[in-house]
Structure formats: C-alpha cells, structure tokens
Design a protein around this motif. Sequence first.
Motif, PDB file in Angstrom:
ATOM      1  N   THR A  59      22.387  78.459  66.584  1.00  0.00           N
ATOM      2  CA  THR A  59      22.595  77.950  68.557  1.00  0.00           C
ATOM      3  C   THR A  59      24.215  77.758  69.265  1.00  0.00           C
ATOM      4  O   THR A  59      23.424  76.238  69.569  1.00  0.00           O
ATOM      5  CB  THR A  59      21.747  76.317  67.790  1.00  0.00           C
ATOM      6  N   GLU A  81      19.252  77.609  62.138  1.00  0.00           N
ATOM      7  CA  GLU A  81      20.779  76.740  62.630  1.00  0.00           C
ATOM      8  C   GLU A  81      21.820  76.007  60.967  1.00  0.00           C
ATOM      9  O   GLU A  81      20.302  75.497  60.314  1.00  0.00           O
ATOM     10  CB  GLU A  81      20.285  75.982  63.111  1.00  0.00           C
ATOM     11  N   VAL A 152      23.802  71.363  65.120  1.00  0.00           N
ATOM     12  CA  VAL A 152      22.916  72.106  66.262  1.00  0.00           C
ATOM     13  C   VAL A 152      23.596  71.910  68.026  1.00  0.00           C
ATOM     14  O   VAL A 152      24.211  71.193  67.824  1.00  0.00           O
ATOM     15  CB  VAL A 152      21.351  71.309  66.888  1.00  0.00           C
ATOM     16  N   ILE A 284      13.478  74.450  66.880  1.00  0.00           N
ATOM     17  CA  ILE A 284      15.137  74.643  66.415  1.00  0.00           C
ATOM     18  C   ILE A 284      14.991  74.363  65.180  1.00  0.00           C
ATOM     19  O   ILE A 284      14.074  73.296  63.775  1.00  0.00           O
ATOM     20  CB  ILE A 284      15.913  74.269  66.644  1.00  0.00           C
TER      21      ILE A 284
END
Length: 543
Positions: A59, A81, A152, A284
């Motif tokens: 990310t 991530e 992230v 994510i």
Amino acid sequence: MRDHPPVSNAVSRRGFIAGTGSILGMAALAGPAAAQARRVAAAPPIANGAHVPALVIGTGYGGSVAALRLAQAGVDVHMIEMGMAWDTPGSDGKIFCNTREPDYRSYWLRTRTKAPLNYFLGFPIDRDIPRYTGILDAEDFSGITVYQGRGVGGGSLVNGGMAVTPKRENFASVLPSVNADEMYATYYPRANAGLGVGTIDPAWFDSTACYQYSRVGRKHAQRSGFPFVFVPDVYDWDYMKQEAAGTVTKSALAGEILYGNNHGKKSLQRTYLAQARATGRVTISALHQVTSVAPAGGGRYTVVIDQLNTTGDTTTTKTVTADRVFFAAGSVGTSKLLVKLRATGALPALNGEVGKGWGDNGNVMCGRANHLWDPTGSLQSTIPCSGIDNWAAGGAFAEVAPLPTGIETWASFYLSITNNTHRAQFSWNASTGKVDLNWQLAWKQPSIDMAKTIFDKINAKEGTIYRTDLFGIYKIWGDHLTYHPLGGAVLNKATDNYGRLAGYPGLYVIDGALIPGNTTVNPFVTITALAERNIEKIIATDL
C-alpha cells in the motif's frame, strides 16, 4: 470481496483520463465520500477462497496509485498490506509515538530499537521495547540496514515527506528507457498534484524559530559557494504555522517523524488511499503477507497469504485467486518475493534480471559541530525543507536534516544523496530459505567521498569539525543504512518498459523496484510519477 468476471475491454484510454482528471487536486474527503471511505475501511479482511479482479501487494506509493486508477477505471481492487492499518489510538490517545520516546509502536518485530542515529554524545540511545508489528522496519542485510515503513501507506508513514522532482538534465540517468518529455509534462505534475506537494513560505522560514537549523545550514552553504534550495514537501504548511502559533496540537514541532506523524503530514492515507477507498471499489487487508503467487490456469493466479497477529505470528493462511497481480511491496519486498518465487518454482519463467540492479540512492549521513555563535535551536521542525545542491560538481545533494532532541546541540545534521553507482543483487539462499542481498559496506566509500565535497569545504570555511558521537564512538559517517531502497526488478530489464513481468501476462511491478538504484533526489515523487505512467498504459492496453 464480491466475485467479478474478468474486466471488460471496454475501458478506454479516453475514459480513463477523463475519470482521473477531476480528482487530481488535493480536496479533502468530506460528506458522502468520507462515509463511503469509512465503510470500506471497516470491511472484513480478504476471505479464503476469494476471487479478485486485481490484487495489489503493498500500500505504498506505487500500489496506491495502481489501486486508485484501477478503481476509477471500474476495476475492483484488493490491497494486501503486511503492516498495520494505523487507525486506532494507543493508550496515550495518539496513533503514533514520538521520536524521542519510542515504544512498542516504533519498530517492526524488534525487541530493541535501532535508530538511524543511535548515539548521542558518544552514548548509545537505543532501548528495549516489546516485540510488536510497529511502523518502522530496520531490515538487516549484509553490509547495510534498510529502513522501510510498515503499515497502510508504506514509506509515506515514516519519511520526511521531501517531495523532489529530479532535475530534467539528470532524468536520463534515472530511467533511461522512459520518455522524459512525457514524465515532465504529464506524470510528474500528476504525481505532485495527487500527493499534495507544496513548498514552505520563504518569509515564514526566515522568521520561525523551528527552522533556525535550516537557516544555519543556508548560511554555511552559501558562504562556501554552494546553491541552497528550498525543497517541496507533503506537510501541511498552514498546519505547521498553527503549530508554531500554539493553536493546534503539535506534531512536526513535537518531534514526530520517524515513527509516524499524528497530524499535519499528508501521507498516502490522506491522499491516494483516501481517494481510492472513496470509490467504493478498493478494500485493504492489513497484517496480511503474500508468500506465493503462481499461475492458476485460465490466465489467473493463485495467491497464498498469511494473516499475522501483532507479534508477527501467522494465525491463518488463505488462498485466493486474482486475474491480475501488482507487486508493490517496495523495492526490497517486491524483489525478495520475486526472487523467491523464481527460485522455488512458483514463477520459474521470470528472467535473470529479477533481483539485480539494487541500490541505496547513495545515502550517507553526517553531522557537523558548529561554533557557539551558530546555535541550531532547541525547537526544530522534524520536516526538512531545504538542501545543498552540489550534484553537478561533486555528485552529492545534501538534505539539511533536523536533529529534534529538544535541547540545543549546536549541530548541523545532513542526509546526503550521492551518485553512487554500486549495485547489489538479491539471491535465494536455499539453506536458510531466505533471500540475501550482497551489498558491501565498502561500497559506501564513494558516497562518503562525494558528501565530503560539500562538508569538507564548509568545515574549512567555517573552522568547524565533523561530529564523531552520532553513529558510534569516534565515527563520523552514517554509512550503514539507507532510507531509499531502489531497484531489484528494473524497468525494461526484469519487466517490459511499463512494468509487465516477462513471461507472465497479468503480473506487474509498479513500485520502487523498477528504478535502478538512484534517482539523484528523494525518490517517492519519481516512484509515484512512474506508477502513474505505467498504470495508464496498462489500463489502456491490457484491460
């Protein structure tokens, strides 16, 4: 994640450009967009057995660009991530800890801190900490420690935010196969807009106490005949002015940088990733690590992912399929994974250039001891805003860096980027089951020599000396590290000229691994601009 058929070829180049043009400004998320972003952010992690049209590993800058542009083109994206989401405050009410008081949040799976500047007045300053999936990874290889962001937002979480576009005349040495006219007309401006790049107000710079250290750096540079330049950054300069005025919570003026910045910094969480999430098409999974990518038939890929807990243990392993996979785990992460996948037979057709061309951007650090009449200030902004340019004559660009100890040190501190041409290679070590890097400590000597073209002259002019107490006992140079890892899957060698991995349609590299070892300046704007260039081409032709 919903199941989706392969992406239609109906996404046109014109449609993609029209879709991107309206969001290049730095408008903050508000109203329905913010609510959408929060809903997406709260989505559960990727499920075992899921199928995703596009899976992005990482990310950071390249991955965030890819995710946003794919989503705008109508593609659902899942980002993986390894680090944490960094969206929940600790017991002190802050998400990130202070540079002067590192705690469990500071380092990635270490039990002792490993600060880049790890001595002061000759005494070691590292301390014991609990093992935790903290924000800064100090990854040790032979001859070098590579600092990387974990979480992230990747490196945008932990860097100084210096957003520098290389000089046009130096670009051919950075990316020789890329059309420079296109980069400077289209992709660098697009990257700078998307990142929210700005430059300090020179009048405020001249008056504020928090940049006294930079003004001393300017005086010494100019007295020795070196060009002193203001350097763009992604910090909110209006916020910093309010910090100085005491009207907002201090962040850059409270020693926050190395382990995250709680307020004014425009990290990727606030720019590209916020816009990507607001599309409703980007999800994510934090604390997830990709361990394998292999062909699955039908043009898809099988991806194996470990889910981690905060002490770094694998709690479950998932297998998903993806139509396309974008490697964006950073120069080191991408290179290590690709070298492993080639050596272990998951992607045996990757070519012999994978793992090669890795460099440290010529990073070397030093400090100078100033006279008593040149104090650098007890209050120092952690966000550097200036540099000394001796690239053409001496092969060095030196960032005038903060030393935010909270006390007067009479010290000037610098991170230099130098024209070091040494390149290392990643290789698979079957006996350890790990990837090695063959960097040699002696390869830093050219960087030291180039940095000395600046600082030897300044010391001679000012009658000053190098500090010998910042990197050890009687050690002048911080030659053991890099903040700027680059290369390992070089553009137009390990990949084609747009990041497509040779031999595997649907696999792409889109991060700093593409750049062969040096950008002549801080690299993240170039990484972002190259990603903008490459993803535009990929969307227009591959989808």
